[in-house]
Design a protein around this motif. Sequence first.
Motif, mmCIF file in Angstrom:
data_model
loop_
_atom_site.group_PDB
_atom_site.id
_atom_site.type_symbol
_atom_site.label_atom_id
_atom_site.label_comp_id
_atom_site.label_asym_id
_atom_site.label_seq_id
_atom_site.Cartn_x
_atom_site.Cartn_y
_atom_site.Cartn_z
ATOM 1 N N ILE A 209 1.087 -0.794 0.124
ATOM 2 C CA ILE A 209 0.435 0.350 0.666
ATOM 3 C C ILE A 209 0.882 0.936 0.006
ATOM 4 N N GLY A 210 0.659 2.210 -0.733
ATOM 5 C CA GLY A 210 1.318 3.026 -0.955
ATOM 6 C C GLY A 210 0.539 4.895 -0.318
ATOM 7 N N LEU A 211 1.459 5.439 0.723
ATOM 8 C CA LEU A 211 1.232 6.127 0.962
ATOM 9 C C LEU A 211 1.803 7.255 -0.046
ATOM 10 N N VAL A 212 1.187 7.256 -0.714
ATOM 11 C CA VAL A 212 1.335 8.346 -1.521
ATOM 12 C C VAL A 212 0.320 9.464 -2.060
ATOM 13 N N ALA A 213 0.412 11.028 -2.244
ATOM 14 C CA ALA A 213 0.165 11.815 -2.806
ATOM 15 C C ALA A 213 -0.864 11.741 -1.326
ATOM 16 N N VAL A 214 -1.012 11.711 0.292
ATOM 17 C CA VAL A 214 -1.453 11.886 1.183
ATOM 18 C C VAL A 214 -0.344 12.676 2.094
ATOM 19 N N ARG A 215 -1.498 13.428 2.894
ATOM 20 C CA ARG A 215 -0.283 13.841 3.927
ATOM 21 C C ARG A 215 -0.472 13.185 5.347
ATOM 22 N N PRO A 216 0.707 12.573 5.132
ATOM 23 C CA PRO A 216 0.998 11.640 6.967
ATOM 24 C C PRO A 216 -0.407 11.686 7.939
ATOM 25 N N LYS A 217 -0.053 13.203 8.434
ATOM 26 C CA LYS A 217 -0.653 13.327 9.311
ATOM 27 C C LYS A 217 -2.542 13.386 9.753
ATOM 28 N N LEU A 218 -2.605 13.086 8.213
ATOM 29 C CA LEU A 218 -4.402 12.956 8.004
ATOM 30 C C LEU A 218 -4.381 11.223 9.063
ATOM 31 N N LEU A 219 -3.638 10.119 9.151
ATOM 32 C CA LEU A 219 -3.442 9.113 9.617
ATOM 33 C C LEU A 219 -3.867 9.674 10.954
ATOM 34 N N LEU A 262 4.281 10.408 13.806
ATOM 35 C CA LEU A 262 3.490 9.400 13.539
ATOM 36 C C LEU A 262 3.681 8.298 15.388
ATOM 37 N N PRO A 263 2.717 7.802 15.178
ATOM 38 C CA PRO A 263 2.935 7.169 16.622
ATOM 39 C C PRO A 263 2.762 6.288 16.029
ATOM 40 N N LEU A 264 4.376 5.263 15.987
ATOM 41 C CA LEU A 264 4.939 3.874 15.310
ATOM 42 C C LEU A 264 6.188 3.934 15.829
ATOM 43 N N ALA A 265 6.693 2.246 16.471
ATOM 44 C CA ALA A 265 8.117 2.241 16.416
ATOM 45 C C ALA A 265 8.804 3.103 15.282
ATOM 46 N N ASP A 266 10.264 3.176 15.918
ATOM 47 C CA ASP A 266 10.780 4.267 15.827
ATOM 48 C C ASP A 266 11.173 3.061 13.768
ATOM 49 N N ALA A 267 12.029 1.901 14.400
ATOM 50 C CA ALA A 267 11.748 0.387 13.258
ATOM 51 C C ALA A 267 9.887 0.178 12.689
ATOM 52 N N VAL A 268 9.679 0.611 12.743
ATOM 53 C CA VAL A 268 8.050 0.904 11.674
ATOM 54 C C VAL A 268 8.422 1.642 10.483
ATOM 55 N N LYS A 269 8.565 2.962 11.375
ATOM 56 C CA LYS A 269 8.743 4.508 10.675
ATOM 57 C C LYS A 269 9.753 3.815 9.760
ATOM 58 N N ARG A 270 10.864 2.834 10.039
ATOM 59 C CA ARG A 270 11.828 2.933 8.600
ATOM 60 C C ARG A 270 11.580 2.101 8.245
ATOM 61 N N LYS A 271 10.367 0.835 8.685
ATOM 62 C CA LYS A 271 9.600 0.614 7.057
ATOM 63 C C LYS A 271 8.896 1.309 5.879
ATOM 64 N N TRP A 272 8.100 2.008 6.225
ATOM 65 C CA TRP A 272 7.319 2.919 5.533
ATOM 66 C C TRP A 272 8.265 3.974 5.048
ATOM 67 N N LEU A 273 9.386 4.049 5.884
ATOM 68 C CA LEU A 273 10.197 4.966 4.532
ATOM 69 C C LEU A 273 11.209 4.540 3.826
#
Length: 287
Positions: A209-219, A262-273
């Motif tokens: 799932i691509g978090l594309v063209a969406v402001r991440p803060k909306l999550l 975002l309220p995510l673990a640092d390891a998850v943020k790295r995965k997303w990015l």
Amino acid sequence: MIIDFSSKPPLPQFMKTGAHLSNYRRVYEKSEQLTAPLSPEDDLAAYLAMYDRLDAQAVVIKARDLETTFGFAITNDDVAAFCRQHGSRYIGFAGVDPHKGAAAVTELRRAVLDLGLRGLNVQGFEHRLKACDRLLYPLYEVCLELDIPVNIHCGINFSQATPMSFGRPEHIDQVLVDFPGLRVCASPPGWPWIDELIGVAWRHPTLWIGLVAVRPKLLTIPHSGYGGLLQYGARLMADRILFGSSYPMTPVERSVDEIRTLPLADAVKRKWLHDNAAAFLGLTPQG
């Protein structure tokens, strides 16, 4: 280190557009003002420097052939030329016109085998085709044969010249039933059918799932419709969400900063990015 799965260089050959996209300018007016060009030379230099500053391993640039439906194309040759000129950081996805039949299949093979492009971009709403339309199936067969991934536009489109129903995630579900093992990224991430897309991704382990063209803060905003991505992307689908700015529609650095808050673990943020896109693209993770 990041990977930006969707970006458009600020050069005329990538800025071709049609009247069918005019409503996008209304929707993205405020964010596009933040990325307004200075001059062709200065803006390209700033664009390249931005990805240096962000330590980007990869930036994906996508071609689109809309000649049958809307009379223009962002060509595979132009995408390939940019990637050759600016180095291995830039990865091109091919765009072909499925209405051209066998010629589209030939062009996809040329784009990959001769030009070095490394994926297929399917903009169903611009082709006026569902992702599971049989016109696209010979192209998916080539993608499996050549082991390249596919980006499929998913969710609402803001063109008033073509229905938004082309972006329903259920059409991707049918594709993956018919082509098990095909690597697909659904981007943007399916709004207003977020839950449906999560269900499809849960069914099919080769769907990202691509978090594309969406402001991440909306999550994080209640009732925005994007909350499911944060809930499932934190754990169950932590390996399946990837970042794309869709620059110049949204500012890259602002989007990266918002993911990092975002309220995510640092390891998850790295995965997303980074890590999830590296897996999707078949890259060796770095850093």
